[in-house]
Write an enzyme that holds these catalytic residues in place. Structure first.
Site, PDB file in Angstrom:
ATOM      1  N   ASP A   8      -9.497   3.027  -1.183  1.00  0.00           N
ATOM      2  CA  ASP A   8     -10.104   1.714  -1.439  1.00  0.00           C
ATOM      3  C   ASP A   8     -10.456   1.103  -0.084  1.00  0.00           C
ATOM      4  OD1 ASP A   8      -7.762   0.659  -0.373  1.00  0.00           O
ATOM      5  OD2 ASP A   8      -7.238  -0.542  -2.143  1.00  0.00           O
ATOM      6  N   CYS A  65      -4.794   3.841   0.276  1.00  0.00           N
ATOM      7  CA  CYS A  65      -5.099   2.409   0.118  1.00  0.00           C
ATOM      8  C   CYS A  65      -4.337   1.677   1.217  1.00  0.00           C
ATOM      9  CB  CYS A  65      -4.779   1.905  -1.289  1.00  0.00           C
ATOM     10  SG  CYS A  65      -3.039   1.919  -1.778  1.00  0.00           S
ATOM     11  N   THR A  67      -1.340   0.297   1.196  1.00  0.00           N
ATOM     12  CA  THR A  67       0.059   0.728   1.230  1.00  0.00           C
ATOM     13  C   THR A  67       0.262   2.165   0.766  1.00  0.00           C
ATOM     14  OG1 THR A  67       0.338  -0.024  -1.039  1.00  0.00           O
ATOM     15  CG2 THR A  67       0.878  -1.610   0.707  1.00  0.00           C
ATOM     16  N   HIS A  98       9.292  21.137  -3.083  1.00  0.00           N
ATOM     17  CA  HIS A  98      10.158  20.823  -4.221  1.00  0.00           C
ATOM     18  C   HIS A  98       9.422  20.257  -5.435  1.00  0.00           C
ATOM     19  CE1 HIS A  98      14.062  20.453  -1.609  1.00  0.00           C
ATOM     20  NE2 HIS A  98      13.332  21.513  -1.295  1.00  0.00           N
ATOM     21  N   HIS A 133      13.096  24.725  -8.548  1.00  0.00           N
ATOM     22  CA  HIS A 133      12.224  23.549  -8.621  1.00  0.00           C
ATOM     23  C   HIS A 133      11.194  23.665  -9.739  1.00  0.00           C
ATOM     24  CE1 HIS A 133      14.086  22.213  -4.984  1.00  0.00           C
ATOM     25  NE2 HIS A 133      13.762  23.345  -4.380  1.00  0.00           N
TER      26      HIS A 133
HETATM   27  C1  RB5 Z   1      -5.793  -4.140  -1.225  1.00  0.00           C
HETATM   28  O1  RB5 Z   1      -5.724  -5.399  -0.631  1.00  0.00           O
HETATM   29  C2  RB5 Z   1      -4.395  -3.570  -1.421  1.00  0.00           C
HETATM   30  O2  RB5 Z   1      -3.726  -4.302  -2.403  1.00  0.00           O
HETATM   31  C3  RB5 Z   1      -4.472  -2.123  -1.785  1.00  0.00           C
HETATM   32  O3  RB5 Z   1      -5.140  -1.419  -0.782  1.00  0.00           O
HETATM   33  C4  RB5 Z   1      -3.144  -1.410  -1.955  1.00  0.00           C
HETATM   34  O4  RB5 Z   1      -2.312  -1.614  -0.868  1.00  0.00           O
HETATM   35  C5  RB5 Z   1      -2.464  -1.606  -3.238  1.00  0.00           C
HETATM   36  O5  RB5 Z   1      -1.392  -1.037  -3.515  1.00  0.00           O
END
Ligand code: RB5
Length: 146
Positions: A8, A65, A67, A98, A133
């Protein structure tokens, strides 16, 4: 090996680093976007990439993304997907050995490009160990078809 990659707006810069790595490693890939900082919803990339891996069009997927969490949650809703959020090299190896993870997720706002490249390379080059596994992974697949 064929890899599907997507991100994203929170992950598109790190995606460019990883596509550079895939080119360096000579790995065939398709980039599902996004290509700019314009805001998009991560499921809109996660689900097409996950479906393309689940249906066998691609062997593995990489999703990024901010996170690595949201895009992984979305990918794991697709039957047959074992998406692993990884921010260290030990887990990169272990989740292939695993869990036979077929999608790697990372967060651009969490780690730097150097570590992300190392993680991706280890994850791409590590084989599933099978053995004890195998049964554990099968229990996940069995649950999906209940
Ligand atoms: C976008 O702002 C952010 O929420 C997305 O990239 C991600 O981290 C969501 O889990």
């Amino acid at each position: 090996m064929k890899v599907a990659i997507g991100a994203d707006h929170g992950g598109f810069k790190l995606k460019a680093e990883i596509t550079d790595l895939l080119n360096e490693l000579g790995i065939d890939f398709t980039d599902f976007g996004t290509y700019s900082a314009d805001s998009i919803d991560y499921p809109d990339v996660a689900i097409p990439v996950a479906e393309a891996v689940a249906n066998g069009e691609f062997d593995r997927g990489i999703l990024i993304c901010g996170t690595g969490i949201g895009i992984g949650i979305a990918a794991n809703k697709v039957k047959g997907i074992r998406a692993a959020l990884v921010h260290d090299t030990f887990s990169a190896k272990a989740t292939r050995q695993h869990n036979d993870s077929n999608i790697l997720t990372m967060g651009e706002r969490v780690i730097g490009a150097g570590l992300a490249r190392e993680i991706a390379q280890i994850w791409l080059e590590t084989e599933f160990e099978g053995g004890r596994h195998e049964n554990r992974v099968c229990k996940i697949s069995d649950y999906e078809v209940r």
